[in-house]
Scaffold this motif. Structure first.
Motif, PDB file in Angstrom:
ATOM      1  N   GLY A 223       0.864  -1.155  -0.116  1.00  0.00           N
ATOM      2  CA  GLY A 223      -0.025  -0.055  -0.137  1.00  0.00           C
ATOM      3  C   GLY A 223       0.886   1.233  -0.041  1.00  0.00           C
ATOM      4  O   GLY A 223       0.499   2.265  -0.752  1.00  0.00           O
ATOM      5  N   VAL A 224       1.764   1.317   0.770  1.00  0.00           N
ATOM      6  CA  VAL A 224       2.763   2.227   0.852  1.00  0.00           C
ATOM      7  C   VAL A 224       3.516   2.668  -0.426  1.00  0.00           C
ATOM      8  O   VAL A 224       3.601   3.730  -0.915  1.00  0.00           O
ATOM      9  CB  VAL A 224       3.903   2.128   1.855  1.00  0.00           C
ATOM     10  N   GLY A 225       3.977   1.580  -1.195  1.00  0.00           N
ATOM     11  CA  GLY A 225       4.381   1.587  -2.432  1.00  0.00           C
ATOM     12  C   GLY A 225       3.389   2.001  -3.380  1.00  0.00           C
ATOM     13  O   GLY A 225       3.892   2.961  -4.153  1.00  0.00           O
ATOM     14  N   ALA A 226       2.395   1.642  -3.376  1.00  0.00           N
ATOM     15  CA  ALA A 226       1.478   1.973  -4.374  1.00  0.00           C
ATOM     16  C   ALA A 226       0.902   3.602  -4.300  1.00  0.00           C
ATOM     17  O   ALA A 226       0.573   4.301  -5.400  1.00  0.00           O
ATOM     18  CB  ALA A 226      -0.118   1.331  -4.149  1.00  0.00           C
ATOM     19  N   ALA A 227       0.828   4.096  -3.044  1.00  0.00           N
ATOM     20  CA  ALA A 227       0.806   5.389  -2.535  1.00  0.00           C
ATOM     21  C   ALA A 227       1.815   6.181  -3.243  1.00  0.00           C
ATOM     22  O   ALA A 227       1.715   7.308  -4.059  1.00  0.00           O
ATOM     23  CB  ALA A 227       0.426   5.645  -1.043  1.00  0.00           C
ATOM     24  N   ALA A 228       2.941   5.666  -2.810  1.00  0.00           N
ATOM     25  CA  ALA A 228       4.233   6.393  -3.494  1.00  0.00           C
ATOM     26  C   ALA A 228       4.428   6.732  -4.947  1.00  0.00           C
ATOM     27  O   ALA A 228       4.415   7.723  -5.357  1.00  0.00           O
ATOM     28  CB  ALA A 228       5.487   6.070  -2.973  1.00  0.00           C
ATOM     29  N   LEU A 229       3.801   5.808  -5.552  1.00  0.00           N
ATOM     30  CA  LEU A 229       3.738   5.758  -6.906  1.00  0.00           C
ATOM     31  C   LEU A 229       2.616   6.382  -7.693  1.00  0.00           C
ATOM     32  O   LEU A 229       3.073   7.182  -8.516  1.00  0.00           O
ATOM     33  CB  LEU A 229       3.685   4.117  -7.587  1.00  0.00           C
TER      34      LEU A 229
ATOM     35  N   GLY B 244       8.684   7.748  -7.257  1.00  0.00           N
ATOM     36  CA  GLY B 244       8.468   6.495  -8.277  1.00  0.00           C
ATOM     37  C   GLY B 244       9.256   5.299  -7.799  1.00  0.00           C
ATOM     38  O   GLY B 244       8.977   4.234  -7.886  1.00  0.00           O
ATOM     39  N   ALA B 245      10.535   5.610  -7.433  1.00  0.00           N
ATOM     40  CA  ALA B 245      11.500   4.532  -6.898  1.00  0.00           C
ATOM     41  C   ALA B 245      10.892   3.862  -5.837  1.00  0.00           C
ATOM     42  O   ALA B 245      10.818   2.595  -5.706  1.00  0.00           O
ATOM     43  CB  ALA B 245      12.975   5.032  -6.976  1.00  0.00           C
ATOM     44  N   VAL B 246      10.407   4.644  -4.771  1.00  0.00           N
ATOM     45  CA  VAL B 246       9.945   4.086  -3.557  1.00  0.00           C
ATOM     46  C   VAL B 246       8.647   3.364  -3.660  1.00  0.00           C
ATOM     47  O   VAL B 246       8.525   2.164  -3.327  1.00  0.00           O
ATOM     48  CB  VAL B 246       9.677   5.275  -2.438  1.00  0.00           C
ATOM     49  N   GLY B 247       7.798   3.781  -4.968  1.00  0.00           N
ATOM     50  CA  GLY B 247       6.725   3.054  -4.963  1.00  0.00           C
ATOM     51  C   GLY B 247       6.862   1.727  -5.798  1.00  0.00           C
ATOM     52  O   GLY B 247       6.296   0.638  -5.303  1.00  0.00           O
ATOM     53  N   LEU B 248       8.002   1.803  -6.692  1.00  0.00           N
ATOM     54  CA  LEU B 248       8.235   0.404  -7.351  1.00  0.00           C
ATOM     55  C   LEU B 248       8.856  -0.532  -6.255  1.00  0.00           C
ATOM     56  O   LEU B 248       8.487  -1.721  -6.340  1.00  0.00           O
ATOM     57  CB  LEU B 248       9.035   0.667  -8.393  1.00  0.00           C
ATOM     58  N   VAL B 249       9.500  -0.041  -5.409  1.00  0.00           N
ATOM     59  CA  VAL B 249      10.481  -0.806  -4.328  1.00  0.00           C
ATOM     60  C   VAL B 249       9.193  -1.419  -3.385  1.00  0.00           C
ATOM     61  O   VAL B 249       8.907  -2.752  -3.079  1.00  0.00           O
ATOM     62  CB  VAL B 249      11.342  -0.051  -3.565  1.00  0.00           C
TER      63      VAL B 249
ATOM     64  N   LEU C 232      -4.646   7.000 -12.715  1.00  0.00           N
ATOM     65  CA  LEU C 232      -4.716   7.831 -11.455  1.00  0.00           C
ATOM     66  C   LEU C 232      -4.465   9.315 -11.953  1.00  0.00           C
ATOM     67  O   LEU C 232      -4.471   9.567 -13.093  1.00  0.00           O
ATOM     68  CB  LEU C 232      -3.241   7.414 -10.799  1.00  0.00           C
ATOM     69  N   PRO C 233      -4.974  10.231 -11.007  1.00  0.00           N
ATOM     70  CA  PRO C 233      -4.680  11.564 -11.402  1.00  0.00           C
ATOM     71  C   PRO C 233      -3.228  12.017 -11.851  1.00  0.00           C
ATOM     72  O   PRO C 233      -2.349  11.526 -11.136  1.00  0.00           O
ATOM     73  CB  PRO C 233      -5.165  12.454  -9.934  1.00  0.00           C
ATOM     74  N   GLY C 234      -3.231  12.876 -12.927  1.00  0.00           N
ATOM     75  CA  GLY C 234      -2.033  13.114 -13.566  1.00  0.00           C
ATOM     76  C   GLY C 234      -1.417  11.955 -14.464  1.00  0.00           C
ATOM     77  O   GLY C 234      -0.405  12.309 -15.036  1.00  0.00           O
ATOM     78  N   GLY C 235      -2.068  10.773 -14.669  1.00  0.00           N
ATOM     79  CA  GLY C 235      -1.587   9.709 -15.519  1.00  0.00           C
ATOM     80  C   GLY C 235      -1.934   8.208 -15.034  1.00  0.00           C
ATOM     81  O   GLY C 235      -2.731   7.961 -14.197  1.00  0.00           O
ATOM     82  N   GLY C 236      -1.350   7.281 -15.729  1.00  0.00           N
ATOM     83  CA  GLY C 236      -1.674   6.017 -15.516  1.00  0.00           C
ATOM     84  C   GLY C 236      -0.769   5.480 -14.442  1.00  0.00           C
ATOM     85  O   GLY C 236       0.248   6.143 -13.974  1.00  0.00           O
ATOM     86  N   GLY C 237      -1.022   4.183 -13.928  1.00  0.00           N
ATOM     87  CA  GLY C 237      -0.430   3.455 -12.976  1.00  0.00           C
ATOM     88  C   GLY C 237      -1.050   2.133 -12.707  1.00  0.00           C
ATOM     89  O   GLY C 237      -1.842   1.684 -13.394  1.00  0.00           O
ATOM     90  N   ALA C 238      -0.593   1.614 -11.561  1.00  0.00           N
ATOM     91  CA  ALA C 238      -0.912   0.061 -11.358  1.00  0.00           C
ATOM     92  C   ALA C 238      -1.476   0.168  -9.751  1.00  0.00           C
ATOM     93  O   ALA C 238      -0.955   0.807  -9.007  1.00  0.00           O
ATOM     94  CB  ALA C 238       0.452  -0.608 -11.322  1.00  0.00           C
ATOM     95  N   LEU C 239      -2.561  -0.706  -9.617  1.00  0.00           N
ATOM     96  CA  LEU C 239      -2.871  -0.966  -8.171  1.00  0.00           C
ATOM     97  C   LEU C 239      -2.727  -2.426  -7.910  1.00  0.00           C
ATOM     98  O   LEU C 239      -2.782  -3.348  -8.601  1.00  0.00           O
ATOM     99  CB  LEU C 239      -4.539  -0.394  -8.239  1.00  0.00           C
ATOM    100  N   LEU C 240      -2.685  -2.522  -6.578  1.00  0.00           N
ATOM    101  CA  LEU C 240      -2.559  -3.719  -5.941  1.00  0.00           C
ATOM    102  C   LEU C 240      -3.638  -4.357  -5.317  1.00  0.00           C
ATOM    103  O   LEU C 240      -4.401  -3.520  -4.410  1.00  0.00           O
ATOM    104  CB  LEU C 240      -1.475  -3.772  -4.898  1.00  0.00           C
ATOM    105  N   ARG C 241      -4.489  -5.214  -5.892  1.00  0.00           N
ATOM    106  CA  ARG C 241      -5.825  -5.667  -5.669  1.00  0.00           C
ATOM    107  C   ARG C 241      -5.783  -6.982  -4.890  1.00  0.00           C
ATOM    108  O   ARG C 241      -5.084  -8.008  -5.332  1.00  0.00           O
ATOM    109  CB  ARG C 241      -6.879  -5.898  -6.761  1.00  0.00           C
ATOM    110  N   SER C 242      -6.464  -7.264  -3.831  1.00  0.00           N
ATOM    111  CA  SER C 242      -6.862  -8.640  -3.408  1.00  0.00           C
ATOM    112  C   SER C 242      -8.239  -8.874  -3.176  1.00  0.00           C
ATOM    113  O   SER C 242      -8.968  -8.110  -3.012  1.00  0.00           O
ATOM    114  CB  SER C 242      -6.014  -8.585  -1.997  1.00  0.00           C
ATOM    115  N   ARG C 243      -8.486 -10.197  -3.378  1.00  0.00           N
ATOM    116  CA  ARG C 243      -9.769 -10.820  -3.370  1.00  0.00           C
ATOM    117  C   ARG C 243      -9.761 -11.999  -2.238  1.00  0.00           C
ATOM    118  O   ARG C 243      -9.107 -13.008  -2.387  1.00  0.00           O
ATOM    119  CB  ARG C 243     -10.304 -11.055  -4.323  1.00  0.00           C
ATOM    120  N   PHE C 244     -10.584 -12.031  -1.381  1.00  0.00           N
ATOM    121  CA  PHE C 244     -10.754 -13.148  -0.444  1.00  0.00           C
ATOM    122  C   PHE C 244     -11.759 -14.277  -0.858  1.00  0.00           C
ATOM    123  O   PHE C 244     -12.811 -13.738  -1.237  1.00  0.00           O
ATOM    124  CB  PHE C 244     -11.156 -12.676   0.974  1.00  0.00           C
TER     125      PHE C 244
END
Length: 336
Positions: A238-244, A293-298, A324-336
């Protein structure tokens, strides 16, 4: 009951007492010499005779009684009764004369005297009457001057010696009464026997309830070893996704600043103050975007690795593209 000692025997009784002594001595002499108990009784009797001849009946009476207990003899009993009469123990003398009469034969010289003495004592007898209170239980034990009384004494009268007496009644449950009475000669006294009120029973001691062991806390749901690892994976991811995401926003802002900078600074030598400010801002946004971006990817990479290496718990994780606002990105999704 105390005995009143008389120093002299009244003249009216001296002749009778002398006759009794003679008869008693002749009877005692006839006792079997080979019987040790008879010999002991004879010695006690002779001591009693010496005291009676000295007109000391209070000292003679215990000696006569001990002699009679050791080896009964009619002469001893007769002298005991006469001495008791002399000191005023009329009831004791009366009882001993009644005991003696059946033992005297028709030709016994003591018989007329014993009858005469018995008749003269009758009107002098103090009498005690014991009555049980209505509804009261009968006592288990009766004592008069520490001597036991038969249960038949209750409800009837019986002679006692003149003087002070202590009557004790005891019941089976432990209750007891003590009554003091004083009777002169020829008196009659009614004594009511009743147990004292029963003591109130103490209230039963309260028994504290048995201490119960504290119930164990409900079992906490067991946390599978992989649960902590998934939680950490989601946190890091989550931290990485937010940073990204922030990196993409700052990157978009940096691109917008670049267009404005070209208008304010067509050449490096011709750059207005606004252009210089835009240039500095663009550099800051570019640096921030790069770092985030580096933090988010890590972070995303670490979260994915933790999820993939954790034991399966029915959870699926997927990295999906997102706008995402300002451009594209990736989200980490989980399903139980």
């Amino acid at each position: 009951m105390g005995l009143k000692k008389q120093s002299r025997v009244p003249a009216a009784g001296r002749g009778v007492l002398s006759l009794a002594l003679v008869c008693a001595m002749s009877h005692a002499a006839a006792a079997q010499p080979g019987n040790p108990r008879a010999a002991d009784a004879q010695a006690l009797f002779e001591q009693g005779l010496a005291a009676a001849e000295a007109h000391d009946c209070p000292r003679a009476i215990p000696l006569f009684r001990k002699s009679q207990e050791t080896y009964p003899a009619r002469g001893t009993l007769y002298n005991l009764a006469l001495c008791e009469r002399e000191i005023g123990q009329v009831a004791s003398a009366w009882r001993h004369l009644r005991e003696l009469l059946p033992q005297l034969g028709p030709g016994d010289p003591r018989l007329p005297t014993a009858r005469q003495e018995l008749t003269s004592l009758e009107p002098r007898l103090p009498r005690l009457v014991l009555e049980l209170a209505q509804g009261a239980p009968a006592p288990a034990e009766l004592l008069l001057d520490r001597a036991p009384l038969p249960q038949s004494s209750v409800g009837s009268e019986f002679p006692v010696d003149p003087g002070d007496h202590v009557l004790v009644a005891r019941w089976a449950d432990g209750r007891q009464t003590e009554t003091r009475v004083s009777l002169p000669e020829s008196a009659r006294k009614d004594v009511r026997i009743e147990p004292p009120p029963a003591a109130a029973a103490p209230p039963p001691a309260s028994v504290p309830p048995a201490a119960q062991a504290p119930s164990p806390p409900p079992d906490a749901p067991s946390t599978p070893p992989s649960s902590g690892r998934r939680t950490l994976a989601f946190a890091i991811g989550g931290v990485g996704a937010a940073a990204l995401g922030v990196s993409l926003v700052t990157g978009g802002l940096a691109l917008g600043t670049k267009g404005d900078l070209e208008e304010e600074c067509p050449t490096p030598s011709r750059c207005s103050d606004d252009g210089m400010s835009l240039s500095s801002r663009g550099q800051t946004l570019t640096t921030t975007s790069t770092v985030l971006g580096a933090v988010g990817l890590v972070g995303l990479g670490a979260g994915v690795v933790l999820l993939l290496t954790a034991p399966a718990q029915g959870t699926s994780v997927a990295l999906t593209p997102a706008i995402l606002p300002g451009g594209g990105g990736a989200l980490l999704r989980s399903r139980f």
